[in-house]
Design an enzyme around this catalytic site. Structure first.
Site, PDB file in Angstrom:
ATOM      1  N   ASP A  55       0.942  -1.118  -0.078  1.00  0.00           N
ATOM      2  CA  ASP A  55       0.054  -0.148   0.199  1.00  0.00           C
ATOM      3  C   ASP A  55       0.835   1.291   0.087  1.00  0.00           C
ATOM      4  O   ASP A  55       2.018   1.143  -0.579  1.00  0.00           O
ATOM      5  CB  ASP A  55      -0.993  -0.155   1.202  1.00  0.00           C
ATOM      6  CG  ASP A  55      -2.145   0.706   1.016  1.00  0.00           C
ATOM      7  OD1 ASP A  55      -2.238   1.865   0.292  1.00  0.00           O
ATOM      8  OD2 ASP A  55      -3.280   0.203   1.392  1.00  0.00           O
ATOM      9  N   HIS A 112       2.177   1.959  -3.334  1.00  0.00           N
ATOM     10  CA  HIS A 112       1.301   2.932  -3.822  1.00  0.00           C
ATOM     11  C   HIS A 112       1.832   4.112  -4.022  1.00  0.00           C
ATOM     12  O   HIS A 112       1.219   5.280  -4.276  1.00  0.00           O
ATOM     13  CB  HIS A 112      -0.223   2.919  -3.344  1.00  0.00           C
ATOM     14  CG  HIS A 112      -0.984   1.691  -3.335  1.00  0.00           C
ATOM     15  ND1 HIS A 112      -1.948   1.472  -2.951  1.00  0.00           N
ATOM     16  CD2 HIS A 112      -0.363   0.560  -4.142  1.00  0.00           C
ATOM     17  CE1 HIS A 112      -2.614   0.111  -3.191  1.00  0.00           C
ATOM     18  NE2 HIS A 112      -1.575  -0.315  -3.990  1.00  0.00           N
TER      19      HIS A 112
END
Ligand code: NAG
Ligand code: NAG
Ligand code: NAG
Ligand code: NAG
Ligand code: NAG
Length: 372
Positions: free
Chosen positions: A198, A221
């Site tokens: 993430d 991310h």
């Protein structure tokens, strides 16, 4: 000899000057060592040593020193469900964590239960390390692997330095944010490597005076400002960082609809993008779950954001995407010396703007789409 300590959840409060030294492989520190084994800890990777650890910690609090080895979280899902932390430090001043130790969240068996994007009744998994209301904190030279959820979560921190950290979790592990910073001020994160499933680092509302320098992200991310749906994030410099194979590079995301708020005085400077899906992105219609209603307009004002000297490659054609709010167009966006190439064939990269105002200087590849 390595010492493995397993624990499910620990709350640590201590107001003295602390030095938690994580020792591995018989590395000897100069201060006194508190061996968790002597407080009833069993280093078999199975026994829950929360009490032994806390007892050792309390003793260490009284002696300005402490010691443990590699810490293993409980690998069993049922011990961690619905608790927001594995280890939490609360209301603490002058905490130092260093020494090269490892926090192993043993997340693999829990990740399949993380269905929060689809299931509104889901129970969140714990962050590996939480720091709540911790002032003057220094976290240096530790490794975190396979966290069940966020690796390091700072909440309401004041004057925090995080350096020489190595965070790793697989690219497909859910919600394993590297470092999350919320309601915190005067935060420096530098000289670190973060590979997760993430966000590399996420800045959440009510945070100000934040610097990120020499951090390498990927996979994951990327660095996120937000998501934010009220309040403000101001004063962030992200400099001398690199992104390899990430979904985003530098991203500002606001929810819509939203309460009023601001994202201001943000600089992204000297940044290399290598095979990044969305190297530069502002998304004011951010929607994390599948059940979002059709986009409404965000009331978050984004202003004074500088992108300076950003180069490398984009996996998608739109290397620069500035999708701002119709109600609150982005103001004073500056693009300076941008050189991003699209990796697909020989087509040029493009920039795409919606309600984005500002100016471009120096090289612009792709050509700037900002409105003056
Ligand atoms: C942290 O600093 C704030 C602001 O000075 C203060 O109000 C708070 O009591 C401090 N907290 C701790 C745990 O020292
Ligand atoms: C991290 O800690 C280990 C063990 O104490 C030490 O050998 C190493 O030099 C430290 N690294 C940094 C960057 O401080
Ligand atoms: C970070 O830790 C992981 C897992 O222990 C290791 O594989 C990797 O080599 C480390 N990276 C750096 C830069 O130290
Ligand atoms: C962040 O960097 C800016 C500009 O270099 C500096 O003025 C500020 O004091 C730094 N803040 C922190 C928390 O390091
Ligand atoms: C970033 O790197 C450049 C070139 O190495 C250096 O001059 C500059 O001081 C660095 N910036 C920060 C904030 O460390």
């Amino acid at each position: 000899m390595s010492l493995f300590i397993k624990s499910s959840s620990m709350v640590i409060k201590c107001v003295w000057l602390l030095l938690l030294v994580l020792l591995i492989n018989n590395v000897q520190a100069q201060m006194k060592t508190f061996n968790v084994n002597q407080y009833g800890g069993v280093a078999d990777g199975k026994t829950d040593n929360s009490k032994a650890f806390t007892d050792a910690w309390n003793q260490a609090c009284q002696n300005n020193g402490g010691g443990v080895g590699t810490l293993l979280a409980s690998s069993e899902y049922q011990y961690s469900v619905g608790i927001d932390h594995w280890i939490v430090f609360r209301y603490i001043d002058n905490l130092v964590i260093s020494g090269g130790g490892t926090f192993d969240g043993q997340g693999a068996s829990s990740w399949p239960y993380n269905d929060c994007r689809k299931n509104p009744q889901c129970k969140a998994l714990p962050a590996s390390l939480r720091f709540d209301f911790a002032n003057n904190t220094k976290i240096d030279n530790i490794t975190l692997i396979n966290s069940k959820n966020t690796n390091i979560h700072l909440f309401a921190g004041l004057n925090v330095i995080i350096s020489n950290i190595n965070i790793s979790a697989p690219a497909d592990s859910p919600n394993t944010d590297g470092i999350k910073v919320g309601s915190s001020s005067i935060v420096q994160i530098y000289d670190s490597v973060i590979s997760t499933g993430d966000d590399c680092i996420a800045f959440l509302p009510e945070s100000t005076n934040l610097n990120v320098t020499n951090v390498h992200c990927g996979p994951g991310h990327g660095i996120s400002v937000g998501s934010i749906s009220s309040n403000s994030i101001t004063g962030l410099n992200v400099r001398n960082c690199s992104f390899v194979g990430t979904q985003n590079g530098v991203r500002i995301k606001t929810k819509s609809p939203s309460q009023p708020g601001t994202v201001a005085q943000v600089t992204f400077e000297n940044i290399e993008m290598d095979k990044v899906d969305n190297p530069i992105i502002i998304d004011q219609q951010y929607c994390a779950s599948s059940g979002c209603s059709p986009p409404k307009t965000s009331e978050i004002q984004i202003t004074d954001v500088k992108y300076n000297n950003i180069w490398g490659t984009s996996n998608t054609k739109i290397a620069v995407l500035l999708k701002c709010s119709e109600n609150k167009p982005c103001q004073n966006i500056e693009l300076r010396d941008i050189n991003l190439n699209y990796r697909g064939g020989n087509k040029p990269a493009k920039a795409s703007c919606l309600n984005a105002k500002g100016a471009a200087y120096g090289k612009q590849n792709p050509a700037s789409c900002l409105q003056s």
